[in-house]
Structure formats: C-alpha cells, structure tokens
Design an enzyme around this catalytic site. Structure first.
Site, PDB file in Angstrom:
ATOM      1  N   GLU A   1       0.806  -1.412  -0.030  1.00 31.65           N
ATOM      2  CA  GLU A   1      -0.065  -0.029   0.070  1.00 31.65           C
ATOM      3  C   GLU A   1       0.746   1.286  -0.037  1.00 31.65           C
ATOM      4  OE1 GLU A   1      -3.210   2.586  -0.038  1.00 31.65           O
ATOM      5  OE2 GLU A   1      -3.144   0.281  -0.351  1.00 31.65           O
TER       6      GLU A   1
ATOM      7  N   HIS B   1     -12.058   1.376  -0.367  1.00 33.54           N
ATOM      8  CA  HIS B   1     -11.607   2.745  -0.615  1.00 33.54           C
ATOM      9  C   HIS B   1     -11.902   3.165  -1.918  1.00 33.54           C
ATOM     10  CE1 HIS B   1      -9.410   6.175   0.971  1.00 33.54           C
ATOM     11  NE2 HIS B   1      -8.554   5.877   0.123  1.00 33.54           N
TER      12      HIS B   1
ATOM     13  N   SER C   1      -9.979  10.475  -0.083  1.00 34.64           N
ATOM     14  CA  SER C   1      -8.877  10.142   0.430  1.00 34.64           C
ATOM     15  C   SER C   1      -8.244  11.145   1.011  1.00 34.64           C
ATOM     16  CB  SER C   1      -8.197   9.285  -0.543  1.00 34.64           C
ATOM     17  OG  SER C   1      -6.954   8.397   0.358  1.00 34.64           O
TER      18      SER C   1
ATOM     19  N   ASP D   1     -14.139   0.036   3.816  1.00 32.41           N
ATOM     20  CA  ASP D   1     -12.970   0.361   3.398  1.00 32.41           C
ATOM     21  C   ASP D   1     -11.902  -0.052   4.381  1.00 32.41           C
ATOM     22  OD1 ASP D   1     -10.724   2.081   2.822  1.00 32.41           O
ATOM     23  OD2 ASP D   1     -11.974   3.806   2.326  1.00 32.41           O
TER      24      ASP D   1
END
Length: 722
Positions: free
Chosen positions: A184, A689, A582, A657
């Site tokens: 990530e 997400h 985000s 999410d």
C-alpha cells in the site's frame, strides 16, 4: 460541447482511453505483448504482435472467474485495491528474463506460454492451481508462486509436480507475499525474487501476529459477516519481515539472511544480480535513510552504502545491476531524483544526470551502446518525455537527448537491445496514441487516437501557473471554464487531492475527460485543480513543507489559488466549493476549517480525519511517531477543529474500506455533533476505498453533484434527453 450524464461520471475506461496497455517486448525482440479489450471495455485479454509479419494473436483471455468483481476471492479483491487495478480479465503477466516463456496469473490460476508454442496460446499450469504471485525463473524453465502462505515452484514443461519450498505458514504468518504497508505505501508488490542463475529464490517471510486484528463488519450482508485485517496503526507495531534464501529444487532448508533490521524496519527492495545474489534495500522505520546490502547465494549479507533522506526517503524502482556488477541507481541527494553509477562494492563512481528536474523511470540500459533510456521532467513537470543519456558521461547530463517529439505525456516500453520502443502518448487535445519506433524508420501507429477534443466537442482545460501562499513558489493548475455566459463570474468547485506522491495537473488526455469536472463545467460551474506544495515530481524542497504538519501549506496554497482566480475575474469568490477523496477528503475538511469564509460547501469522500488512525509507513514518514511527535499529530488532525467548520459538508464513505476505515468519518461526525454542528454522512454499504460497485458509484456521484450545485445555488441543467 459533448454532454455527460451523472451515470457516466464514474464510468471506466474514460472516453478515448481503451488502448493497449502493459506493453512489453519479448526477450528476443521478435514481438510485443499487451493487454487490451478491442471492444473498449475493461475486461482485458493478453495479445501478441509479431513485429516481422504484423500479425496479432490472442494469447490468453479472461476466465469466467475473472469476469466481474463478485466472482473474485477476497484476497484477489484486496490485491486489486493495493495495485489500484480497475480492469478485469487478464490484468498482469511477466516474461522470463532470458527465455521466451510467458507467465499469466489470473483468478488464482497460473497460465504459461512458450516461444515454440505461442500460436497455441497460454495453457494452465495445473501444478500451481490456487496460487498467486507467480514469477518465472530467468531461464524460463520454472515458475514460483504462493499457495496457502507457502512458496512453491513448478516446471513450465511436462506434467511435473510442484515443489514446496517453505513449511511454516500459520495464522498471522506467510511467505512470498508483501505485507499490507509494503504494497500500500512502499510500492513493493513482490515477495519472491529469483536469483540470476535460476537456482534459488529470495523469499519474504512475514509475521503479523504482533499486530492486533482490526475487525470490519459487512453491514449489508444477509447474515452477520466480518473480516479481520492486521492493520498497523501509526505508532503501533509493524509486521516482522525477514528474508530467506531457498533452493529452487527444495533440497535444503531455508537460510535466514541477517540484514540487521531493527524492530519495525521495512524490507524495501530486492534486486537480483547476474552473479546469483541480490541487492537488498532496508528502510529504517523513521524513513530518513535507505541502507543497501548485497546478499550472496549462501545468504550472507554485506552492507554496501547508505543513502540519506532529507526530509524523507522516496522509494523508487530504478535500480539496475549491469553485467559487470556495476549498479545503476537513482538518488535525491541534490534535491531532485537523478541517476548515478556505483562500483560492484557500492563505491560511488559518477552521476549521469543533474539539474532542476527529475528522472521518473529507467526504460532501458543498453550496455552494448553504453546508453541509458529514461523518462523524466527535463521539459517541465506537466509533461513526460523519453530521453537518452550516456552511461559514462564526461560530465553529468543537464540537458538530455530527447527522443519523444510530440508535446504531452509519454509512457514507453523499450526493447532490451535498444533497437525499438513503443510510445503511448497523449495530450490535452488528443486521446492516447500507441506508436512503434525503431532506430531506422519512422514511427508506425499501432492504435489511435480515438478522439480529438475539438472534433468531438470536448472542451480542453486551461493550464495556468499560479503562486503558492508564500507568493513566490509557482504552482501548476488546471482550469475548466464553465459553460454559459463568459462575462459573468461563475461559481467554482475546487477538485483536490493535494497529498504527497501524486500529481494531478499534467498535459495528458485523462485531464480533459475527467468525468466529474466535465459534468460540473457543463452545469455552469468552473472547476479548479491545483498541485500544491507537498505534491509529487517537483523536487524535495517542494515536498518538504508538509513535514510534521499535514494540512498546512497545501491547504493555504489551495486558498491562495482560489483568490488569484477571483482577482483575475474568472470566478465568484463568494461561491466556492471543494471536493476530493482520500487525502483529498482530508484536504476538503481542512480547507473548510482553515478558510471558512472562502470554502462554504464541501464533499469529502473517504477522508482521513485523524492520523493516529492511519498506517505506520505513510503517516510516520511525514509526521514521525505519535510518541515522538504528539504535537504534529494534534495539529494535523481534523477533529480538534470540528467547531471551526462552518460550511455545508457532506461525507461519503465505503462501509468496508480497509484502507481509510469508516471510523474516520464517524469520528468526525461525533466531533461535529459535540461542537453543535450538523453534517450528513452517506455510507456505501458494500464498497471499499475505491468505489467499484455500480450502485456505489452512482450514489457517490449523484449525491456529490447534488450537494455541490445546491450549495452553490446552481440549478441543475437537464441531461441530453432530460
């Protein structure tokens, strides 16, 4: 103007972008492979183009298990989240380094195709059924993959059985795959690395048992359903990651490599050497240096050199080991990422490039001609071009030889011998075009362009140069003029991301066809996009202002940009809204809190609201740990400033999410209610997400535009058939 409906805002692929992608040259240079859906959708297949005959051939199509999101396993869905993959069908493949062997992982199957049987297409390697993360050996004879947390190897030819190489997977531990933050936040998606001689593998071993499980319920499920994630919150424990060397035939027990990693450190990069060993980069938890080691085939580690990082280390994938053992490496020592050459023992030899621009990728190292092909920003950060520089220059190259001629955005694949390359380029006016070049002839168009902005009635955004809040630093901005009376100051929506490692403003087709911005512009609302300080590809000094205070200079830069447009008479400063997802959701909230008289309406999608609740690798890079920098976390949080939010805010968040948890939005709702403020929260029950479900996309986009237009006092104009 070509009109767009709400239903089309989130639809992918974007108009004009259904072009061949993931292009690679075969090891022998005889052809190229690429992923494409000739029907213009997102279900891709793997294709072969023979460069001598011009014949195109289908090598692998999607299986039924890869045709839609619902048919994928939970692990596959999470991998798609980490890799930001939107397409279905065949989404990845890999050539062996030295052989005409092609490996295609798809829906927990492994397909293989070889040079002497390409016409027959790819076949299933039954010995690795149920596996993922498949990687071919350099000689093309073997494939390594991961099944049930263990590393396995199977032969490409014949009907041989798979050999199990590791034997200690258990709940919370696994081999051969990256841990959450590696994929990530660190850009490392691998956990298996072949040696250059195809005899061994380096295998990542991950132990997540020290991380408390984070439970996410599926509230829309027919029965109570939960999923658990070992999510490393800022300041908490990281996974313990080690590196092991295993024999490809399984003849010996794995050998642990002593990398000298402290608790919480990251295994950042592993690069195979021709000699049979590996270069390994260890990133300490503080992320202020990068330590490079050589690991031998026997598993012995030797430190070569350490790169300092100020204000932090930005990882890259530009390291190459040459045939003679010398190391081509990127460094940001000057404040801009440039190439350097090091001796096999790590000693610095010389720099290849320099100047106030960045190298963004290494496309090819042509050792026979002593050349390096790279992409970069030498012609401006809003463009990308292919350049060629000498491997052994008399002095560092400040102005490299540019190979791409058309202004705009270029993504390239170069053959290993440097004789040919494929250029996928676009501009604000033209959709992507795929062109095959070689050293001896003019380029051959393989695809496109499908759309020309003027011919297709698409308005082209204007690129502007504005000034940061400091009054000096130039900012790149895109302005979408509204439809309607040009003499009237229009309301404005600021579309924002604003966070590190992302660039939004670029001379690329994707800027022109962005769905939400197009829709708002046709409704008579101007749209502004600004790459503030802290965003990517402008050098370390441009990035550094957000250090120890997220939501500071980047917020002030957005406000300064809006005021400059108002001074130019382009927008009405009394009617300004903002939206983003985000980090852009975090920015939306912080802009409304810090500049309440300017930003009166906002839509924040999946925002981070307090950085204690985000992961270690990302958060600590910019803020340090909560124990060491408690004030940095306090001033970077949206929660203590809840009472300062005066405008009309809408929150939208996916219920499942696993990246920015729904908890972030709920905590902000709680803080706002405690401060006597009203806020609306829209929950997308089945989305993560990245909103993917058709119902989630439509709800997100419909509620976003309704909220923005209503808050700006704009009556929605009917759709083409409305």
């Amino acid at each position: 103007m070509a009109r767009i409906t709400i239903e089309e805002i989130g639809r992918l692929p974007l108009p004009g972008t259904a072009v061949p992608g993931s292009i690679a040259f075969a090891p022998d240079g005889s052809g190229i492979t690429f992923l494409h859906d000739p029907g213009g959708a997102l279900v891709r297949s793997l294709w072969w183009l023979d460069l001598a005959s011009g014949e195109r051939m289908l090598l692998a199509g999607p299986s039924e298990r890869a045709l839609d999101e619902a048919s994928l396993s939970d692990d596959e869905r999470l991998r798609r989240e980490r890799t930001r993959t939107s397409a279905l069908g065949v989404t990845e493949y890999a050539w062996a380094r030295d052989a005409m062997t092609l490996v295609v992982p798809i829906a927990r199957q492994v397909l293989v195709a070889t040079g002497d049987a390409l016409a027959a297409g790819a076949r299933t390697l039954a010995a690795l059924d149920g596996a993922s993360g498949a990687v071919p050996s350099p000689d093309g004879r073997l494939v390594a993959a991961v099944r049930d947390g263990e590393a396995w190897v199977a032969p490409v030819g014949g009907t041989g059985e798979a050999v199990r190489l590791t034997h200690d997977a258990a709940p919370g531990t696994f081999n051969g795959l990256p841990e959450y933050v590696a994929a990530e936040e660190l850009g490392r998606f691998e956990g298996l690395w072949w040696s250059g001689d195809s005899r061994r593998l380096a295998v990542a071993h991950v132990d997540e048992r020290g991380i408390e499980p984070y439970v996410i319920p599926h509230p829309a499920a027919e029965r109570p359903t939960f999923e658990e994630h070992r999510y490393p919150f800022a300041g908490g424990p990281n996974a313990v990651v080690s590196l092991r060397i295993v024999e490809a035939d399984g003849s010996a027990s794995p050998r642990e490599v002593a990398l000298g990693m402290e608790v919480g450190d990251y295994l950042a990069r592993v690069v195979a050497e021709p000699s049979g060993g590996w270069l390994v980069a260890v990133l300490p938890r503080a992320q202020r240096e990068l330590r490079w080691l050589r690991v031998s085939a026997a598993g012995e580690a030797t430190t070569l050199w350490t790169e300092p990082g100020d204000p932090w280390v930005n990882l890259d994938d530009l390291t190459r080991v040459l045939a003679d053992g010398r190391i081509l490496r990127a460094t940001e020592e000057t404040g801009f990422r440039h190439l350097e050459l090091r001796a096999p023992d790590g000693a610095f030899l010389h720099r290849l490039t320099e100047g106030p621009w960045l190298v963004t990728d290494v496309a090819c190292v042509d050792e026979a001609r002593s050349e390096v092909w790279c992409t970069g920003t030498a012609d401006g950060a809003t463009e990308r071009h292919l350049y060629r520089v000498p491997l052994e220059p008399a002095a560092p190259t400040r102005v490299p030889e540019r190979l791409t001629t058309e202004p705009g955005w270029h993504e390239v694949a170069v053959s290993r011998d440097g004789n040919a390359w494929v250029d996928t380029w676009s501009s604000l006016e033209r959709s992507p075009t795929v062109v095959l070049h070689d050293r001896d002839s003019a380029g051959q168009v393989l695809h496109g362009p499908e759309m020309i902005a003027g011919d297709d009635g698409l308005p082209v955004p204007q690129l502007l140069e504005l000034r940061a809040d400091d009054g000096e630093t130039p900012l790149h901005a895109a302005f979408y003029p509204p439809a309607g009376d040009a003499a009237t100051r229009s309301p404005c929506v600021v579309w924002v991301y604003g966070g590190p490692h992302v660039q939004s403003v670029k001379k690329a087709w994707e800027l022109t066809v962005h769905g939400l911005r197009r829709y708002l512009a046709q409704q008579g609302v101007a749209v502004l996009v600004v790459d503030n300080r802290g965003s990517a590809f402008r050098g370390l000094a441009f990035e550094a202002g957000i250090g120890r205070h997220l939501g500071s200079v980047e917020v002030d830069d957005q406000a300064a940009a809006v005021r400059q447009l108002a001074e130019r008479g382009l927008i009405d400063p009394a009617r300004v809204a903002i939206t983003g997802g985000s980090y852009g959701g975090f920015m939306t909230i912080r802009c409304m809190q810090s500049h309440p008289g300017l930003f009166s309406v906002g839509v924040a999608v999946a925002p981070v609201t307090d950085w204690h609740g985000y992961d270690t690798a990302y958060t600590e890079r910019y803020l340090g740990t909560p124990a060491d920098e408690p004030e940095a976390y306090r001033r970077s949080s949206a929660l203590p400033l809840a009472g300062a939010l005066e405008g009309d805010l809408l929150l939208i968040h996916g219920a499942v999410d696993e990246n920015v948890h729904l908890r972030h939005s709920i905590r902000l709702v709680d803080a706002l209610q405690a401060a006597g403020r009203d806020v609306e929260l829209v929950v997308l029950p089945g989305d993560r997400h990245r909103v993917r479900s058709p119902s989630g996309l439509l709800t997100r986009d419909r509620r976003t535009v309704e909220h923005l237009l209503r808050g700006l006092g704009v009556a929605a104009r009917p759709a083409p058939n409305g």
